[in-house]
Design an enzyme around this catalytic site. Structure first.
Site, PDB file in Angstrom:
ATOM      1  N   ASP A 142      -6.130 -27.854  30.123  1.00 34.41           N
ATOM      2  CA  ASP A 142      -6.244 -28.794  29.004  1.00 34.41           C
ATOM      3  C   ASP A 142      -7.679 -28.759  28.480  1.00 34.41           C
ATOM      4  O   ASP A 142      -8.631 -28.960  29.249  1.00 34.41           O
ATOM      5  CB  ASP A 142      -5.881 -30.205  29.474  1.00 34.41           C
ATOM      6  CG  ASP A 142      -5.669 -31.163  28.309  1.00 34.41           C
ATOM      7  OD1 ASP A 142      -6.057 -30.801  27.180  1.00 34.41           O
ATOM      8  OD2 ASP A 142      -5.124 -32.257  28.522  1.00 34.41           O
ATOM      9  N   ASN A 150     -11.919 -31.200  16.215  1.00 33.72           N
ATOM     10  CA  ASN A 150     -11.231 -31.325  14.927  1.00 33.72           C
ATOM     11  C   ASN A 150     -11.925 -32.327  14.013  1.00 33.72           C
ATOM     12  O   ASN A 150     -12.061 -32.097  12.802  1.00 33.72           O
ATOM     13  CB  ASN A 150      -9.781 -31.746  15.152  1.00 33.72           C
ATOM     14  CG  ASN A 150      -8.910 -30.589  15.644  1.00 33.72           C
ATOM     15  OD1 ASN A 150      -9.199 -29.423  15.384  1.00 33.72           O
ATOM     16  ND2 ASN A 150      -7.850 -30.925  16.353  1.00 33.72           N
ATOM     17  N   HIS A 155      -9.913 -28.941  11.219  1.00 38.27           N
ATOM     18  CA  HIS A 155      -8.792 -28.305  11.929  1.00 38.27           C
ATOM     19  C   HIS A 155      -8.856 -26.781  11.932  1.00 38.27           C
ATOM     20  O   HIS A 155      -8.463 -26.159  12.936  1.00 38.27           O
ATOM     21  CB  HIS A 155      -7.471 -28.787  11.337  1.00 38.27           C
ATOM     22  CG  HIS A 155      -7.156 -30.216  11.674  1.00 38.27           C
ATOM     23  ND1 HIS A 155      -6.591 -30.592  12.870  1.00 38.27           N
ATOM     24  CD2 HIS A 155      -7.354 -31.375  10.976  1.00 38.27           C
ATOM     25  CE1 HIS A 155      -6.435 -31.903  12.904  1.00 38.27           C
ATOM     26  NE2 HIS A 155      -6.890 -32.406  11.761  1.00 38.27           N
ATOM     27  N   ASP A 159      -8.528 -24.563  15.292  1.00 36.56           N
ATOM     28  CA  ASP A 159      -7.632 -23.424  15.518  1.00 36.56           C
ATOM     29  C   ASP A 159      -8.396 -22.223  16.064  1.00 36.56           C
ATOM     30  O   ASP A 159      -7.901 -21.505  16.944  1.00 36.56           O
ATOM     31  CB  ASP A 159      -6.937 -23.042  14.211  1.00 36.56           C
ATOM     32  CG  ASP A 159      -5.927 -24.081  13.763  1.00 36.56           C
ATOM     33  OD1 ASP A 159      -5.558 -24.949  14.582  1.00 36.56           O
ATOM     34  OD2 ASP A 159      -5.506 -24.026  12.587  1.00 36.56           O
ATOM     35  N   GLU A 185      -3.486 -28.675  22.595  1.00 37.38           N
ATOM     36  CA  GLU A 185      -4.613 -28.029  23.271  1.00 37.38           C
ATOM     37  C   GLU A 185      -4.309 -27.800  24.742  1.00 37.38           C
ATOM     38  O   GLU A 185      -5.202 -27.659  25.567  1.00 37.38           O
ATOM     39  CB  GLU A 185      -5.884 -28.882  23.125  1.00 37.38           C
ATOM     40  CG  GLU A 185      -5.869 -30.216  23.858  1.00 37.38           C
ATOM     41  CD  GLU A 185      -5.229 -31.342  23.071  1.00 37.38           C
ATOM     42  OE1 GLU A 185      -5.405 -32.508  23.476  1.00 37.38           O
ATOM     43  OE2 GLU A 185      -4.554 -31.070  22.058  1.00 37.38           O
TER      44      GLU A 185
END
Length: 230
Positions: A142, A150, A155, A159, A185
């Site tokens: 994680d 973000n 965003h 990515d 994530e």
């Protein structure tokens, strides 16, 4: 050579070819000689005239044979064309089906397996474990505080970070392992044949590799860490 002289010479060739075509002993070669007449005549009108001259003097039986030969050749070409088109369409359908099947089991962003593929692999591996009693490990990963990435960089930057994480996870896996993105994530690695201690070392290797890695996005250099469990 002047154009007028060239024209007269070609007319003479055409007349000679026509006489030769009309000779009785050469009727059986009419189809090939007609093609030669097209070439030698120096133009489409003269060539067509030569072909027609041959055909109108052919016996009915020979004309019928040539007609049947032409129809057969044309039919074979048409059927061959249909067969080629059908084969191409079949190949295209098979390729499209395989691509759709792959996309259904692949995460579109990272190229890793998706959650569905991981569930299938995990079910199959647990069944194999029940039969063979061989070890199997599942590593959960994680990304820490991913929401901050973000919020701060946007965003698209997030990515890019996820792709960096996926690259580090993929690099640490063996060929038999299944690496997947199972959430926003969240990542997972299914490792057949590994005991918990071995899987813990793999997870630690991924964690350290990500600490040393960074993601370049525009003018920003983004670094993240992750938490892992086995």
């Amino acid at each position: 050579m002047a154009p007028a002289l060239l024209s007269r010479d070609m007319e003479g060739v055409t007349v000679d070819v026509r006489r030769w075509l009309l000779s009785a002993k050469n009727h059986h070669r009419s189809s090939w000689l007609a093609l030669a007449g097209v070439v030698l005549a120096g133009g489409a009108p003269a060539g067509l005239w030569a072909v027609w001259t041959v055909l109108e003097h052919l016996p009915a039986q020979e004309l019928r044979s040539i007609t049947l030969w032409f129809v057969g050749l044309t039919s074979a070409a048409v059927l061959g064309g249909f067969g080629a088109v059908a084969g191409w369409l079949m190949d295209a359908l098979v390729d499209a089906r395989e691509q759709l099947a792959q996309e259904a089991l692949e995460d579109h962003l990272t190229g890793l397996s998706n959650r569905r593929a991981m569930q299938h692999a995990l079910t199959a591996e647990l069944r194999r474990h029940e039969r063979t009693r061989e070890p199997v490990a599942l590593i959960m990963l994680d990304v820490d505080h991913f929401k901050r990435v973000n919020d701060r960089f946007g965003h698209p930057a997030g990515d890019a970070v996820l792709c960096t994480v996926a690259q580090q996870v993929r690099s640490a896996c063996r060929g038999m392992d299944v690496a997947a993105r199972v959430g926003g994530e969240e990542f997972a690695v299914l490792a057949p044949g590994l005991h918990a201690q071995d899987a813990t070392r793999v997870a630690e290797r991924i964690r350290r590799a990500l600490e040393d890695a960074s993601t370049m996005f525009g003018d920003a250099t983004i670094k993240v860490t992750l938490s892992a469990g086995v």
